[in-house]
Write a protein that holds these residues in place. Structure first.
Motif, short mmCIF file in Angstrom:
data_model
loop_
_atom_site.label_atom_id
_atom_site.label_comp_id
_atom_site.label_asym_id
_atom_site.label_seq_id
_atom_site.Cartn_x
_atom_site.Cartn_y
_atom_site.Cartn_z
N VAL A 49 0.85 -1.78 -0.40
CA VAL A 49 0.17 -0.51 0.17
C VAL A 49 0.97 0.94 0.08
CG1 VAL A 49 -1.96 1.43 1.26
CG2 VAL A 49 -1.81 -1.13 1.20
N GLU A 50 2.28 1.43 1.21
CA GLU A 50 2.89 2.05 0.69
C GLU A 50 3.82 2.79 -0.41
OE1 GLU A 50 6.96 3.90 2.65
OE2 GLU A 50 5.92 2.13 4.00
N SER A 51 3.78 1.47 -1.50
CA SER A 51 4.36 1.30 -2.61
C SER A 51 3.67 2.12 -3.98
CB SER A 51 4.99 0.34 -3.17
OG SER A 51 5.87 -0.10 -1.53
N LEU A 52 2.31 2.01 -3.59
CA LEU A 52 1.62 2.82 -4.41
C LEU A 52 0.61 3.64 -4.14
CD1 LEU A 52 -0.59 1.72 -5.66
CD2 LEU A 52 -2.21 0.97 -4.80
N LEU A 53 0.40 4.44 -2.93
CA LEU A 53 0.28 5.75 -2.55
C LEU A 53 1.75 6.54 -2.95
CD1 LEU A 53 -1.10 5.36 0.47
CD2 LEU A 53 -2.46 5.64 -1.54
N ASP A 54 2.73 6.25 -2.94
CA ASP A 54 4.03 6.57 -2.91
C ASP A 54 4.35 6.85 -4.10
OD1 ASP A 54 4.90 6.53 -0.10
OD2 ASP A 54 6.40 5.81 -0.21
N LEU A 55 3.99 6.33 -4.96
CA LEU A 55 4.11 6.63 -6.64
C LEU A 55 3.29 7.03 -7.14
CD1 LEU A 55 5.00 2.54 -7.64
CD2 LEU A 55 6.67 4.07 -7.82
N VAL A 56 2.03 6.98 -6.85
CA VAL A 56 1.17 8.31 -7.23
C VAL A 56 1.38 9.67 -6.90
CG1 VAL A 56 -1.07 8.76 -6.71
CG2 VAL A 56 -0.81 6.33 -7.27
N SER A 57 1.91 9.24 -5.44
CA SER A 57 2.36 10.99 -4.79
C SER A 57 3.18 11.49 -6.09
CB SER A 57 2.38 10.67 -3.52
OG SER A 57 1.86 10.52 -2.91
N LEU A 58 4.31 10.74 -6.41
CA LEU A 58 5.36 11.45 -6.66
C LEU A 58 5.05 11.86 -8.31
CD1 LEU A 58 7.88 8.97 -5.53
CD2 LEU A 58 8.47 11.04 -5.28
N ALA A 59 4.57 11.29 -8.89
CA ALA A 59 3.58 11.26 -10.10
C ALA A 59 2.74 12.43 -10.19
CB ALA A 59 3.00 10.63 -10.51
N LEU A 60 2.07 13.05 -9.03
CA LEU A 60 1.05 13.68 -9.22
C LEU A 60 1.80 14.96 -8.58
CD1 LEU A 60 -1.39 14.89 -9.78
CD2 LEU A 60 -2.07 14.14 -7.26
N LEU A 61 3.23 15.17 -7.92
CA LEU A 61 4.11 16.23 -7.74
C LEU A 61 4.54 16.63 -9.26
CD1 LEU A 61 5.57 14.83 -3.62
CD2 LEU A 61 3.52 17.20 -4.42
N ALA A 62 4.78 15.73 -9.93
CA ALA A 62 5.97 15.30 -10.88
C ALA A 62 5.15 16.76 -11.84
CB ALA A 62 6.77 14.37 -11.56
N LEU A 63 4.09 16.11 -11.96
CA LEU A 63 2.75 16.54 -12.39
C LEU A 63 2.46 17.86 -12.68
CD1 LEU A 63 0.34 13.68 -13.67
CD2 LEU A 63 2.08 14.37 -15.64
N THR A 64 2.39 18.24 -10.95
CA THR A 64 1.61 19.79 -10.56
C THR A 64 3.32 20.64 -11.28
OG1 THR A 64 0.68 18.42 -8.93
CG2 THR A 64 1.22 21.05 -8.90
N LEU A 65 4.23 20.34 -11.20
CA LEU A 65 6.19 21.38 -10.99
C LEU A 65 5.81 21.76 -12.89
CD1 LEU A 65 8.29 22.49 -10.41
CD2 LEU A 65 9.21 20.35 -10.91
N THR A 66 5.79 20.49 -13.53
CA THR A 66 5.66 20.75 -14.55
C THR A 66 4.37 21.38 -15.35
OG1 THR A 66 4.99 18.49 -15.27
CG2 THR A 66 7.32 18.86 -15.41
N VAL A 67 3.80 21.34 -14.57
CA VAL A 67 2.57 22.36 -15.51
C VAL A 67 2.19 23.12 -14.93
CG1 VAL A 67 -0.16 22.49 -15.40
CG2 VAL A 67 0.41 19.89 -15.89
N THR A 68 2.84 23.79 -14.30
CA THR A 68 2.41 25.16 -13.22
C THR A 68 3.86 26.11 -13.35
OG1 THR A 68 3.26 24.65 -10.91
CG2 THR A 68 0.98 24.60 -11.50
N THR A 69 4.75 25.23 -14.50
CA THR A 69 6.62 25.99 -14.63
C THR A 69 6.38 25.84 -15.87
OG1 THR A 69 7.31 25.39 -12.43
CG2 THR A 69 8.66 25.87 -13.70
N PRO A 70 6.87 26.95 -16.44
CA PRO A 70 7.61 26.83 -17.99
C PRO A 70 8.67 26.50 -18.03
CG PRO A 70 6.95 29.24 -17.02
CD PRO A 70 6.88 27.82 -16.16
N THR A 71 9.10 25.31 -18.58
CA THR A 71 9.87 23.99 -19.21
C THR A 71 11.33 25.61 -19.11
OG1 THR A 71 8.63 22.50 -20.32
CG2 THR A 71 11.06 22.50 -20.45
N THR A 72 11.02 26.22 -20.39
CA THR A 72 12.17 26.82 -19.99
C THR A 72 13.10 27.82 -18.85
OG1 THR A 72 11.00 28.50 -20.38
CG2 THR A 72 11.62 27.84 -22.66
N GLU A 73 12.69 27.97 -18.47
CA GLU A 73 12.61 28.44 -16.96
C GLU A 73 13.05 26.95 -15.95
OE1 GLU A 73 9.64 30.36 -14.74
OE2 GLU A 73 9.33 32.12 -16.03
#
Length: 201
Positions: free
Chosen positions: A92-116
């Motif tokens: 359960v911990e591994s499942l939740l951790d992987l989803v959390s990491l993926a969601l955090l990475a998506l949030t960063l790239t959606v709210t931050t221009p790649t060039t910056e």
């Protein structure tokens, strides 16, 4: 279907306005904490935080759901292996951790221009150039990783649809084996293209 999750979308949220350095540092700290801290309850807390940040950043719900659906397939396989090798709590911990990491990475790239993001990385590692590290090459690697996310998610969607068309939608092997083969093949194609341009060394 075009998978555009992970690409910057203009906005005026708090996360959009934060300096790129703050966001990258926050992502690094949270990622280390997610991996280092043990326990399914704490993992659930990190997932709740990741969801809250995604809501603050106003991620597009349908696109994010499609992206996480592909991530969940891999996360469930990892969780099953953890359950088989260790315990249910670890799974359960591994499942939740992987989803959390993926969601955090998506949030960063959606709210931050790649060039910056790339400009910040080049600026931070430029002092290391004297030790033989090429900032531009590092930035190129990061840019390719960011741009590869939508393509990988698209491959996952296409492979799953193909498995369903053959009546094998419930078979993990029918989905995962061709998916891994296609991802590796694309990686080889990218490497060959870089070598042809003198960037593969």
């Amino acid at each position: 279907m075009s998978m555009t999750v992970g690409l910057y979308r203009a906005g005026d949220t708090v996360l959009h306005r934060l300096p790129v350095g703050v966001k990258l540092f926050g992502l690094a700290v949270l990622s280390v904490a997610i991996v280092a801290v043990r326990g399914p309850l704490l993992a659930a807390g990190f997932l709740a935080l990741a969801v809250a940040l995604a809501l603050i950043g106003r991620l597009d719900l349908p696109s994010t759901a499609r992206a996480l659906r592909a991530v969940l397939v891999i996360a469930f396989v990892v969780a099953l292996l953890q359950w088989w090798l260790f315990t249910f709590d670890r799974a359960v911990e591994s499942l939740l951790d992987l989803v959390s990491l993926a969601l955090l990475a998506l949030t960063l790239t959606v709210t931050t221009p790649t060039t910056e993001t790339l400009d910040a990385v080049v600026r931070w590692i430029r002092p290391l150039q004297r030790f033989g590290l090429d900032p531009e090459r590092v930035a190129l690697t990061i840019a390719m990783a960011i741009q590869a996310l939508p393509g990988t998610l698209a491959l996952a969607q296409e492979t799953r649809d193909a498995a369903r068309a053959r009546g094998l939608g419930r078979s993990p092997r029918a989905y995962l084996t061709p998916f891994v083969i296609r991802v590796v093949a694309r990686a080889h194609e990218t490497g060959d293209a870089l070598k042809a341009r003198g960037l593969g060394d």
